[in-house]
Write an enzyme that holds these catalytic residues in place. Structure first.
Site, PDB file in Angstrom:
ATOM      1  N   GLU A 222     134.940 -18.444  30.080  1.00  0.00           N
ATOM      2  CA  GLU A 222     133.720 -19.586  29.772  1.00  0.00           C
ATOM      3  C   GLU A 222     132.580 -19.159  28.672  1.00  0.00           C
ATOM      4  OE1 GLU A 222     132.342 -22.307  33.006  1.00  0.00           O
ATOM      5  OE2 GLU A 222     134.194 -21.670  34.166  1.00  0.00           O
TER       6      GLU A 222
ATOM      7  N   LYS B  22     126.293 -15.335  31.352  1.00  0.00           N
ATOM      8  CA  LYS B  22     127.394 -14.236  31.404  1.00  0.00           C
ATOM      9  C   LYS B  22     127.682 -13.761  30.070  1.00  0.00           C
ATOM     10  CE  LYS B  22     129.816 -13.408  34.165  1.00  0.00           C
ATOM     11  NZ  LYS B  22     129.731 -12.311  35.442  1.00  0.00           N
TER      12      LYS B  22
END
Ligand code: NAD
Ligand code: TYD
Length: 350
Positions: A133, A160
């Site tokens: 992602e 992230k």
């Protein structure tokens, strides 16, 4: 005997990694460090908890003092870092928690590794588990490769992405031996029922509405969680320090096609007439910033390290559905706490 730290081992993917390592490497001591948030559940590891090479430590990676003292006590030889806040919808509702755990927690682990490994990084490895992602969203064509530019859209993927950058920066700046892998959507046993597949299996079972975001046209690339755990094993042992590996199964599905397939399998399993479960499909307001398509090119991992996915998706999905049907008490246990509150808050407003 090597001592390996696995963070987030009580969660979905982490529990499969812990199980694989504990069973496959009796000469490693596996220390599972987990805060046990709503997503962490020690029942996921009941089959390995009594093994002599397994130990559980309850700790929060945001607590830098505690993390440093654990590194000094255990002198870990390797780290496989999975602990994270992992759900996009929760990151939209509460982004700050994702900065604490995913960014600051990761930096705390890097600092502790640097502290105990300085001057002696031989045979040491800090392996960070990340997601596809971070690369953002694809149009109809193309796939994410290891050199695709980062372009995260959700607070989850932004956190992230930030943690991935810190991991690589500690390698480049301080010579910490690090590795990163970015994997596509996982499915399988022990996944918390906030994510699409276990949530919809559970709702179909109990005849609850199936909330499809937008038109259901978004595409995800699904990989069986045990194949991800096998990839992590291969990369941990054979991956090159400083490198990135993409992990994925070349298995793209629009959400609506996947949901129709789940309905069909569950009609059969639950003895319903064909088409009965699909009547539960309800189109709801789309997720904000919803990425259209993810697709991973994992040819580097396949060519360089010889990993290949082991299961065809239809077979894996049937196995997964059967697991949730057979493990009703697991599902009742994880949905007994704050889950109802979460569910109402997420879905009432849609
Ligand atoms: P999960 O939410 O099921 O598990 C996360 C675990 O981390 C839980 O056991 C939780 O208790 C623990 N944790 C959370 N905050 C913590 C903290 N502050 N300190 C210590 N422990 C903490 O997540 P998952 O789906 O198993 O994902 C694991 C990792 O893999 C994550 O880093 C995620 O970004 C990555 N990933 C997930 C997928 C997927 O499809 N699920 C795909 C690619 C990458
Ligand atoms: P999810 O399992 O949350 O994974 P991610 O967003 O990290 O890819 O969602 C998978 C897809 O399913 C995503 O396109 C959003 C969609 N979705 C729904 O349509 N309804 C839901 O209730 C959920 C949780 C997801």
């Amino acid at each position: 005997m090597k001592t390996i730290l696995i963070t987030g081992g009580a969660g979905f993917i982490g529990s499969h990694v812990v199980r694989l390592f504990v069973n496959k490497y009796p000469n490693y001591k596996i220390v599972n460090l987990d805060k046990l948030t709503y997503a962490g559940n020690l029942a996921n590891l009941s089959d390995v908890e009594d093994k002599p090479n397994y130990e559980f430590v309850k700790a929060d990676i945001v607590d830098s003092g505690k993390i440093l003292s654990l590194f000094r006590e255990y002198r870990f030889d390797g780290v496989i870092h999975l602990a994270a806040e992992s759900h996009v919808d929760r990151s939209i509702a509460n982004p700050t928690e994702f900065v604490f755990t995913n960014v600051i927690g990761t930096v705390n682990l890097l600092n502790a590794a640097l502290d105990v490994w300085k001057g002696n990084t031989e045979e040491k490895l800090f392996y960070h588990i990340s997601t596809d992602e971070v690369y953002g969203s694809l149009g109809k064509e193309g796939m994410f490769t290891e050199s695709t530019k980062y372009d995260p859209h959700s607070p989850y993927s932004a956190s992230k992405a930030s943690s991935d950058h810190f991991v690589r920066a500690y390698c480049d700046t301080f010579g910490l031996p690090t590795l990163v892998s970015n994997c596509s959507n996982n499915y399988g046993s022990f996944q918390f029922p906030e994510k699409l597949i276990p949530l919809f299996i559970n709702n179909i079972r109990y005849n609850k509405a199936l909330p499809v975001y937008g038109k259901g046209e978004n595409i995800r690339d699904w990989l069986w969680v045990e194949d991800h755990a096998r990839a992590i094993d291969v990369i941990f042992h054979q991956g090159k320090v400083g490198e990135t590996y993409n992990i994925g199964g070349h298995n793209e599905w629009t959400n609506i096609d996947l949901i129709q397939l789940m309905c069909k399998i569950l009609d059969r399993r639950l003895g319903r007439k064909e088409g009965a479960s699909a009547e539960l499909i309800t189109y709801v307001k789309d997720r904000a910033g919803h990425d259209l398509r993810y697709a991973i090119d994992s040819s580097k991992l396949q060519k360089e390290l010889g990993w290949v996915p082991s299961l065809q998706f239809e077979e894996g999905l049937e196995k997964t559905i059967d697991w949730y049907l057979e493990n009703e008490s697991w599902m009742l246990n994880v949905t007994s706490g704050d889950y109802q509150l979460y569910y109402e808050e997420q879905y009432q407003k849609r």
